[in-house]
Design a protein around this motif. Structure first.
Motif, PDB file in Angstrom:
ATOM      1  N   VAL A  96      22.287  62.041 -11.251  1.00 16.16           N
ATOM      2  CA  VAL A  96      22.992  60.768 -11.434  1.00 16.16           C
ATOM      3  C   VAL A  96      22.732  59.848 -10.248  1.00 16.16           C
ATOM      4  O   VAL A  96      22.441  58.655 -10.410  1.00 16.16           O
ATOM      5  N   TYR A  97      22.781  60.419  -9.062  1.00 16.50           N
ATOM      6  CA  TYR A  97      22.590  59.597  -7.863  1.00 16.50           C
ATOM      7  C   TYR A  97      21.127  59.211  -7.627  1.00 16.50           C
ATOM      8  O   TYR A  97      20.832  58.392  -6.763  1.00 16.50           O
ATOM      9  N   GLN A  98      20.213  59.788  -8.394  1.00 16.42           N
ATOM     10  CA  GLN A  98      18.845  59.283  -8.382  1.00 16.42           C
ATOM     11  C   GLN A  98      18.743  57.961  -9.138  1.00 16.42           C
ATOM     12  O   GLN A  98      17.832  57.170  -8.902  1.00 16.42           O
ATOM     13  N   LEU A  99      19.678  57.738 -10.053  1.00 15.26           N
ATOM     14  CA  LEU A  99      19.581  56.598 -10.963  1.00 15.26           C
ATOM     15  C   LEU A  99      20.615  55.508 -10.723  1.00 15.26           C
ATOM     16  O   LEU A  99      20.496  54.413 -11.266  1.00 15.26           O
ATOM     17  N   VAL A 100      21.661  55.798  -9.937  1.00 16.83           N
ATOM     18  CA  VAL A 100      22.672  54.783  -9.623  1.00 16.83           C
ATOM     19  C   VAL A 100      22.859  54.715  -8.118  1.00 16.83           C
ATOM     20  O   VAL A 100      22.360  55.554  -7.363  1.00 16.83           O
ATOM     21  N   ASN A 101      23.595  53.737  -7.678  1.00 14.64           N
ATOM     22  CA  ASN A 101      23.830  53.494  -6.252  1.00 14.64           C
ATOM     23  C   ASN A 101      24.521  54.689  -5.596  1.00 14.64           C
ATOM     24  O   ASN A 101      25.625  55.074  -5.990  1.00 14.64           O
ATOM     25  N   ARG A 102      23.881  55.276  -4.600  1.00  7.51           N
ATOM     26  CA  ARG A 102      24.430  56.454  -3.926  1.00  7.51           C
ATOM     27  C   ARG A 102      25.714  56.146  -3.162  1.00  7.51           C
ATOM     28  O   ARG A 102      26.444  57.068  -2.790  1.00  7.51           O
ATOM     29  N   ALA A 103      25.974  54.883  -2.904  1.00  4.44           N
ATOM     30  CA  ALA A 103      27.185  54.519  -2.176  1.00  4.44           C
ATOM     31  C   ALA A 103      28.432  54.562  -3.059  1.00  4.44           C
ATOM     32  O   ALA A 103      29.560  54.541  -2.558  1.00  4.44           O
ATOM     33  N   ARG A 133      30.626  56.881 -14.414  1.00  8.15           N
ATOM     34  CA  ARG A 133      30.832  55.853 -15.440  1.00  8.15           C
ATOM     35  C   ARG A 133      29.628  54.924 -15.528  1.00  8.15           C
ATOM     36  O   ARG A 133      29.200  54.542 -16.628  1.00  8.15           O
ATOM     37  N   GLU A 134      29.073  54.558 -14.379  1.00  6.75           N
ATOM     38  CA  GLU A 134      27.914  53.667 -14.371  1.00  6.75           C
ATOM     39  C   GLU A 134      26.698  54.350 -14.996  1.00  6.75           C
ATOM     40  O   GLU A 134      25.947  53.738 -15.758  1.00  6.75           O
ATOM     41  N   PHE A 135      26.519  55.634 -14.691  1.00  4.44           N
ATOM     42  CA  PHE A 135      25.420  56.394 -15.283  1.00  4.44           C
ATOM     43  C   PHE A 135      25.545  56.434 -16.801  1.00  4.44           C
ATOM     44  O   PHE A 135      24.579  56.190 -17.533  1.00  4.44           O
ATOM     45  N   MET A 136      26.730  56.755 -17.302  1.00  3.47           N
ATOM     46  CA  MET A 136      26.926  56.840 -18.746  1.00  3.47           C
ATOM     47  C   MET A 136      26.737  55.469 -19.394  1.00  3.47           C
ATOM     48  O   MET A 136      26.148  55.352 -20.476  1.00  3.47           O
ATOM     49  N   ARG A 137      27.215  54.414 -18.745  1.00  6.92           N
ATOM     50  CA  ARG A 137      27.081  53.066 -19.300  1.00  6.92           C
ATOM     51  C   ARG A 137      25.625  52.637 -19.370  1.00  6.92           C
ATOM     52  O   ARG A 137      25.162  52.106 -20.395  1.00  6.92           O
ATOM     53  N   ALA A 138      24.880  52.896 -18.284  1.00  2.00           N
ATOM     54  CA  ALA A 138      23.520  52.383 -18.190  1.00  2.00           C
ATOM     55  C   ALA A 138      22.481  53.294 -18.837  1.00  2.00           C
ATOM     56  O   ALA A 138      21.485  52.812 -19.384  1.00  2.00           O
ATOM     57  N   HIS A 139      22.699  54.614 -18.769  1.00  2.13           N
ATOM     58  CA  HIS A 139      21.652  55.546 -19.179  1.00  2.13           C
ATOM     59  C   HIS A 139      22.021  56.432 -20.368  1.00  2.13           C
ATOM     60  O   HIS A 139      21.127  57.002 -21.004  1.00  2.13           O
ATOM     61  N   ARG A 140      23.306  56.556 -20.701  1.00  3.29           N
ATOM     62  CA  ARG A 140      23.733  57.375 -21.836  1.00  3.29           C
ATOM     63  C   ARG A 140      24.814  56.641 -22.640  1.00  3.29           C
ATOM     64  O   ARG A 140      25.874  57.206 -22.944  1.00  3.29           O
ATOM     65  N   PRO A 141      24.568  55.398 -23.016  1.00  2.00           N
ATOM     66  CA  PRO A 141      25.620  54.608 -23.678  1.00  2.00           C
ATOM     67  C   PRO A 141      25.985  55.120 -25.065  1.00  2.00           C
ATOM     68  O   PRO A 141      27.035  54.746 -25.599  1.00  2.00           O
ATOM     69  N   GLN A 142      25.163  55.993 -25.657  1.00  2.00           N
ATOM     70  CA  GLN A 142      25.456  56.499 -27.003  1.00  2.00           C
ATOM     71  C   GLN A 142      26.585  57.528 -27.026  1.00  2.00           C
ATOM     72  O   GLN A 142      27.096  57.869 -28.091  1.00  2.00           O
ATOM     73  N   SER A 143      26.971  58.055 -25.874  1.00  2.00           N
ATOM     74  CA  SER A 143      27.989  59.101 -25.844  1.00  2.00           C
ATOM     75  C   SER A 143      29.286  58.627 -26.484  1.00  2.00           C
ATOM     76  O   SER A 143      29.816  57.569 -26.131  1.00  2.00           O
ATOM     77  N   LEU A 144      29.808  59.413 -27.400  1.00  2.00           N
ATOM     78  CA  LEU A 144      31.059  59.050 -28.064  1.00  2.00           C
ATOM     79  C   LEU A 144      32.278  59.480 -27.259  1.00  2.00           C
ATOM     80  O   LEU A 144      33.369  58.930 -27.465  1.00  2.00           O
ATOM     81  N   ILE A 145      32.117  60.449 -26.358  1.00  2.00           N
ATOM     82  CA  ILE A 145      33.251  60.824 -25.510  1.00  2.00           C
ATOM     83  C   ILE A 145      33.250  60.033 -24.203  1.00  2.00           C
ATOM     84  O   ILE A 145      34.221  60.055 -23.457  1.00  2.00           O
ATOM     85  N   GLN A 146      32.136  59.337 -23.921  1.00  2.00           N
ATOM     86  CA  GLN A 146      32.024  58.409 -22.784  1.00  2.00           C
ATOM     87  C   GLN A 146      32.334  59.071 -21.444  1.00  2.00           C
ATOM     88  O   GLN A 146      32.904  58.466 -20.544  1.00  2.00           O
ATOM     89  N   ARG A 147      31.954  60.316 -21.336  1.00  2.00           N
ATOM     90  CA  ARG A 147      32.085  61.061 -20.083  1.00  2.00           C
ATOM     91  C   ARG A 147      31.078  62.182 -20.096  1.00  2.00           C
ATOM     92  O   ARG A 147      30.510  62.529 -21.140  1.00  2.00           O
ATOM     93  N   LEU A 148      30.852  62.785 -18.943  1.00  5.48           N
ATOM     94  CA  LEU A 148      30.036  63.986 -18.887  1.00  5.48           C
ATOM     95  C   LEU A 148      30.802  65.167 -19.485  1.00  5.48           C
ATOM     96  O   LEU A 148      32.029  65.240 -19.386  1.00  5.48           O
ATOM     97  N   ILE A 149      30.077  66.063 -20.105  1.00  2.14           N
ATOM     98  CA  ILE A 149      30.659  67.269 -20.691  1.00  2.14           C
ATOM     99  C   ILE A 149      30.886  68.291 -19.574  1.00  2.14           C
ATOM    100  O   ILE A 149      30.097  68.386 -18.631  1.00  2.14           O
ATOM    101  N   GLU A 150      31.938  69.069 -19.692  1.00  2.00           N
ATOM    102  CA  GLU A 150      32.203  70.131 -18.716  1.00  2.00           C
ATOM    103  C   GLU A 150      31.460  71.405 -19.135  1.00  2.00           C
ATOM    104  O   GLU A 150      31.345  71.690 -20.336  1.00  2.00           O
ATOM    105  N   PRO A 151      30.955  72.179 -18.176  1.00  2.00           N
ATOM    106  CA  PRO A 151      30.205  73.399 -18.511  1.00  2.00           C
ATOM    107  C   PRO A 151      30.952  74.356 -19.441  1.00  2.00           C
ATOM    108  O   PRO A 151      30.343  74.986 -20.315  1.00  2.00           O
ATOM    109  N   ASP A 152      32.269  74.476 -19.287  1.00  7.22           N
ATOM    110  CA  ASP A 152      33.039  75.375 -20.151  1.00  7.22           C
ATOM    111  C   ASP A 152      32.950  74.957 -21.617  1.00  7.22           C
ATOM    112  O   ASP A 152      33.063  75.808 -22.512  1.00  7.22           O
ATOM    113  N   GLU A 153      32.752  73.660 -21.868  1.00  6.30           N
ATOM    114  CA  GLU A 153      32.654  73.198 -23.249  1.00  6.30           C
ATOM    115  C   GLU A 153      31.351  73.664 -23.895  1.00  6.30           C
ATOM    116  O   GLU A 153      31.302  73.937 -25.096  1.00  6.30           O
TER     117      GLU A 153
END
Length: 262
Positions: free
Chosen positions: A194-201, A209-229
Motif C-alpha cells: 500500500v505504501y508503495q502506491l500512496v503517500n508514506r506520510a 482508505r486512499e489505496f482502496m479509493r484509488a486502486h481498488r474502488p470496486q470493493s463492496l466492503i470498502q476496506r481490506l479483508i482480514e486474514p481470518d476471513e
C-alpha cells in the motif's frame, strides 16, 4: 457449524505470517494437526510457539517448497497429508514493460510450480486413502489483472487452471481440489505494498482508505479483508461439509470482482 478435523494432518505453505498463519490457526482450532512452513527456522519456530500457546497441535517444517530440494526435505518430516493448502506466494509492483525474464520465471516457479509440485507429491496418497483436500490461495488479481503487477496476476490465473485440472484428475476419488480467490487483505506484506502506491506520510487508516479509493474502488466492503476471513473459507473447504465442492474458484474478495462468476 461445528467443523471437526481431528485425525487429519494439514500442511499450509508460507504460513509464518499473514493469511497463511491465519489459515494454520483456523485449521488447528478445528482439531487438525497442522504443519507450519517457512524458509527460516526463526520465523517457523515463532509461529509454532504462537499456535501451540493457543492450544494447537502444531509442528514446524523449515523448507523452501519453491524448490524440488525443499520438497524432498519436507517429505522427510511430513510424508503424507490429508489437507494441503498452497498459500506460498510473492507479489510486488513492477511496471509492465520493465518485468524481466528472470522475474517472470521467479513468479511462475514460486506462485505456480511450487503448488503443482506439492499437489503432484501428496495427491496420490489422498486418492489411495479415499479422502483429501488440496486448496490453492489465488487472488482477485487472477481475474482483474493489475496493471502494476501483471506477472503476479498471470501467476494467480494459472493457479485457477491448475486447481481445475487437478480436480478433474481426482474425479470420483473422494478428494477435492479448489482455489480460493482472496481479495485485498490486511497483512504486513500488503501494508508495505500500500505504501508503495500512496503517500508514506499518511497514517495507516488514511493510507488504507486512499489505496482502496484509488486502486481498488470496486470493493463492496470498502476496506481490506482480514486474514481470518480468508481462513474461514479455507477451513470450511477443508471439512467434510464441502464434500460436493470441487474444481471451484471460491471468492472471498469483499465483492471486489465485478462479476457473478469468477
Amino acid at each position: 457449524m461445528n467443523i471437526d478435523l481431528r485425525g487429519r494432518t494439514a500442511l499450509v505453505t508460507g504460513s509464518t505470517q499473514g493469511i497463511g498463519l491465519a489459515i494454520a490457526a483456523g485449521l488447528a482450532r478445528s482439531g487438525a494437526r497442522v504443519a507450519v512452513n517457512g524458509r527460516t527456522s526463526d520465523r517457523v519456530d515463532a509461529a509454532v510457539a504462537e499456535l501451540r500457546a493457543a492450544g494447537g497441535d502444531v509442528l514446524g517444517v523449515t523448507a523452501d517448497v519453491a524448490t524440488a530440494e525443499g520438497v524432498d526435505q519436507l517429505l522427510t518430516v511430513l510424508p503424507a497429508v490429508d489437507i494441503l493448502v498452497n498459500n506460498l506466494g510473492i507479489f510486488g509492483a513492477v511496471p509492465a514493460r520493465e518485468i524481466t525474464d528472470a522475474q517472470w520465471r521467479t513468479y511462475f516457479e514460486v506462485n505456480v510450480l511450487a503448488a503443482a509440485r506439492l499437489i503432484r507429491t501428496y495427491l496420490p496418497g489422498m486418492i489411495d486413502r479415499g479422502w483429501g483436500r488440496a486448496l490453492q490461495i489465488a487472488s482477485d488479481s487472477a481475474i482483474v489483472i493489475p496493471e502494476e503487477m501483471i506477472h503476479y496476476g498471470v501467476s494467480k490465473t494459472a493457479l485457477l487452471a491448475l486447481s481445475r485440472g487437478f480436480a478433474k484428475d481426482a474425479a470420483g476419488t473422494g478428494v477435492t481440489v479448489n482455489a480460493v480467490i482472496a481479495g485485498p487483505t490486511h497483512t504486513a506484506g500488503v501494508g508495505d505494498f500500500v505504501y508503495q502506491l500512496v503517500n508514506r506520510a499518511l497514517p495507516w487508516d488514511q493510507a488504507q482508505r486512499e489505496f482502496m479509493r484509488a486502486h481498488r474502488p470496486q470493493s463492496l466492503i470498502q476496506r481490506l479483508i482480514e486474514p481470518d476471513e480468508i481462513a474461514n473459507m479455507v477451513v470450511y473447504l477443508s471439512s467434510p461439509f464441502a464434500s460436493a465442492t470441487t474444481g471451484g474458484a471460491l471468492r472471498v474478495d469483499g465483492g471486489y470482482v465485478d462479476s457473478i462468476l469468477p
